[in-house]
Design a protein around this motif. Structure first.
Motif, PDB file in Angstrom:
ATOM      1  N   TRP A 181       0.864  -1.000  -0.157  1.00  0.00           N
ATOM      2  CA  TRP A 181      -0.007  -0.087   0.023  1.00  0.00           C
ATOM      3  C   TRP A 181       0.882   1.297  -0.009  1.00  0.00           C
ATOM      4  O   TRP A 181       0.299   2.336  -0.211  1.00  0.00           O
ATOM      5  CB  TRP A 181      -0.921  -0.015   1.198  1.00  0.00           C
ATOM      6  CG  TRP A 181      -2.021  -1.032   1.187  1.00  0.00           C
ATOM      7  CD1 TRP A 181      -2.509  -1.731   0.265  1.00  0.00           C
ATOM      8  CD2 TRP A 181      -2.817  -1.574   2.337  1.00  0.00           C
ATOM      9  NE1 TRP A 181      -3.660  -2.712   0.470  1.00  0.00           N
ATOM     10  CE2 TRP A 181      -3.775  -2.463   1.804  1.00  0.00           C
ATOM     11  CE3 TRP A 181      -3.090  -1.180   3.745  1.00  0.00           C
ATOM     12  CZ2 TRP A 181      -4.707  -3.031   2.695  1.00  0.00           C
ATOM     13  CZ3 TRP A 181      -3.765  -1.761   4.439  1.00  0.00           C
ATOM     14  CH2 TRP A 181      -4.577  -2.767   3.845  1.00  0.00           C
ATOM     15  N   GLY A 182       2.225   1.407   0.381  1.00  0.00           N
ATOM     16  CA  GLY A 182       2.997   2.335   0.188  1.00  0.00           C
ATOM     17  C   GLY A 182       3.677   2.516   1.608  1.00  0.00           C
ATOM     18  O   GLY A 182       3.396   1.655   2.479  1.00  0.00           O
ATOM     19  N   GLU A 183       4.319   3.540   1.735  1.00  0.00           N
ATOM     20  CA  GLU A 183       4.899   4.133   2.878  1.00  0.00           C
ATOM     21  C   GLU A 183       4.072   4.926   3.585  1.00  0.00           C
ATOM     22  O   GLU A 183       3.951   6.381   3.336  1.00  0.00           O
ATOM     23  CB  GLU A 183       6.375   4.687   2.717  1.00  0.00           C
ATOM     24  CG  GLU A 183       7.464   3.647   1.911  1.00  0.00           C
ATOM     25  CD  GLU A 183       8.520   4.579   1.358  1.00  0.00           C
ATOM     26  OE1 GLU A 183       8.809   5.561   1.834  1.00  0.00           O
ATOM     27  OE2 GLU A 183       9.044   4.084   0.442  1.00  0.00           O
ATOM     28  N   LEU A 184       3.756   4.858   4.865  1.00  0.00           N
ATOM     29  CA  LEU A 184       2.832   5.420   5.689  1.00  0.00           C
ATOM     30  C   LEU A 184       3.471   5.994   6.892  1.00  0.00           C
ATOM     31  O   LEU A 184       4.503   5.422   7.571  1.00  0.00           O
ATOM     32  CB  LEU A 184       1.785   4.428   6.384  1.00  0.00           C
ATOM     33  CG  LEU A 184       0.916   5.113   7.139  1.00  0.00           C
ATOM     34  CD1 LEU A 184      -0.246   6.155   6.243  1.00  0.00           C
ATOM     35  CD2 LEU A 184      -0.410   4.230   7.922  1.00  0.00           C
ATOM     36  N   GLN A 185       3.253   7.216   7.163  1.00  0.00           N
ATOM     37  CA  GLN A 185       4.095   8.052   8.356  1.00  0.00           C
ATOM     38  C   GLN A 185       2.983   9.130   8.781  1.00  0.00           C
ATOM     39  O   GLN A 185       2.167   9.678   8.248  1.00  0.00           O
ATOM     40  CB  GLN A 185       5.029   8.757   7.697  1.00  0.00           C
ATOM     41  CG  GLN A 185       6.308   8.218   7.110  1.00  0.00           C
ATOM     42  CD  GLN A 185       7.205   9.097   6.563  1.00  0.00           C
ATOM     43  OE1 GLN A 185       6.975  10.149   5.894  1.00  0.00           O
ATOM     44  NE2 GLN A 185       8.570   8.715   6.619  1.00  0.00           N
ATOM     45  N   LEU A 186       3.157   8.979  10.113  1.00  0.00           N
ATOM     46  CA  LEU A 186       2.242  10.083  11.105  1.00  0.00           C
ATOM     47  C   LEU A 186       2.873  11.520  10.718  1.00  0.00           C
ATOM     48  O   LEU A 186       4.314  11.570  11.097  1.00  0.00           O
ATOM     49  CB  LEU A 186       2.224   9.806  12.441  1.00  0.00           C
ATOM     50  CG  LEU A 186       1.438  10.515  13.339  1.00  0.00           C
ATOM     51  CD1 LEU A 186       0.043  10.779  12.852  1.00  0.00           C
ATOM     52  CD2 LEU A 186       1.390  10.194  14.692  1.00  0.00           C
ATOM     53  N   LYS A 187       2.379  12.219  10.360  1.00  0.00           N
ATOM     54  CA  LYS A 187       2.867  13.687  10.095  1.00  0.00           C
ATOM     55  C   LYS A 187       2.515  14.508  11.047  1.00  0.00           C
ATOM     56  O   LYS A 187       3.302  15.645  11.292  1.00  0.00           O
ATOM     57  CB  LYS A 187       2.678  14.374   8.743  1.00  0.00           C
ATOM     58  CG  LYS A 187       3.134  13.554   7.712  1.00  0.00           C
ATOM     59  CD  LYS A 187       4.866  13.619   8.002  1.00  0.00           C
ATOM     60  CE  LYS A 187       5.455  13.254   6.409  1.00  0.00           C
ATOM     61  NZ  LYS A 187       7.082  13.490   6.655  1.00  0.00           N
TER      62      LYS A 187
END
Length: 145
Positions: free
Chosen positions: A70-76
């Motif tokens: 699904w991709g690279e997820l990051q909390l921003k």
């Protein structure tokens, strides 16, 4: 019906698949069967998948997204009533730039809403916005009252 194991980063990494087949099912076949309700059902499918996982931390969530393709997820950003995530990477960029069918990220949003609830104890609703210039999907998880 046979018993199945809960999904985890350990056992999901053993699956072998290509994104192209998954994308054809997701963006072509399912909408053909489900019609205009496809985005809503994909959201609830994501929530259902999350209920079958053993994810307990945001770090495990990020790893799971990568294993799922699904991709690279990051909390921003973390606000009082919101969590803002960015979903990006080569996979997301390819999905956004293909010309075969329109894409959405409802499945990921449903999964993220349910997993954020299991991690934090708060109930969330997720919506996505495509940041076209950056090839980033911004997913805002809003805490329900």
């Amino acid at each position: 019906m046979k018993d199945t194991a809960k999904l985890s980063t350990e056992n999901i990494s053993s699956l072998v698949a290509t994104g192209a087949g998954f994308d054809l099912l997701r963006y072509y076949t399912l909408p053909d069967f489900l019609g205009k309700d496809a985005p809503y059902l994909l959201y609830f499918m994501g929530k259902n998948i999350a209920r079958e996982t053993t994810i307990e931390t945001f770090e495990e969530l990020y790893e799971f997204f990568q294993y799922m393709g699904w991709g690279e997820l990051q909390l921003k950003k973390e606000k009082r009533r919101e969590l803002v995530f960015h979903l990006q990477g080569h996979i997301v960029e390819k999905r956004l730039n293909q010309k075969i069918f329109p894409v959405d990220f409802r499945l990921e949003c449903g999964f993220l809403a349910e997993t954020a609830q299991s991690i934090t104890g708060d109930t969330y609703e997720c919506m996505e916005e495509v940041l076209t210039k950056e090839n980033i999907i911004e997913i805002t998880a809003t805490k329900e009252k």
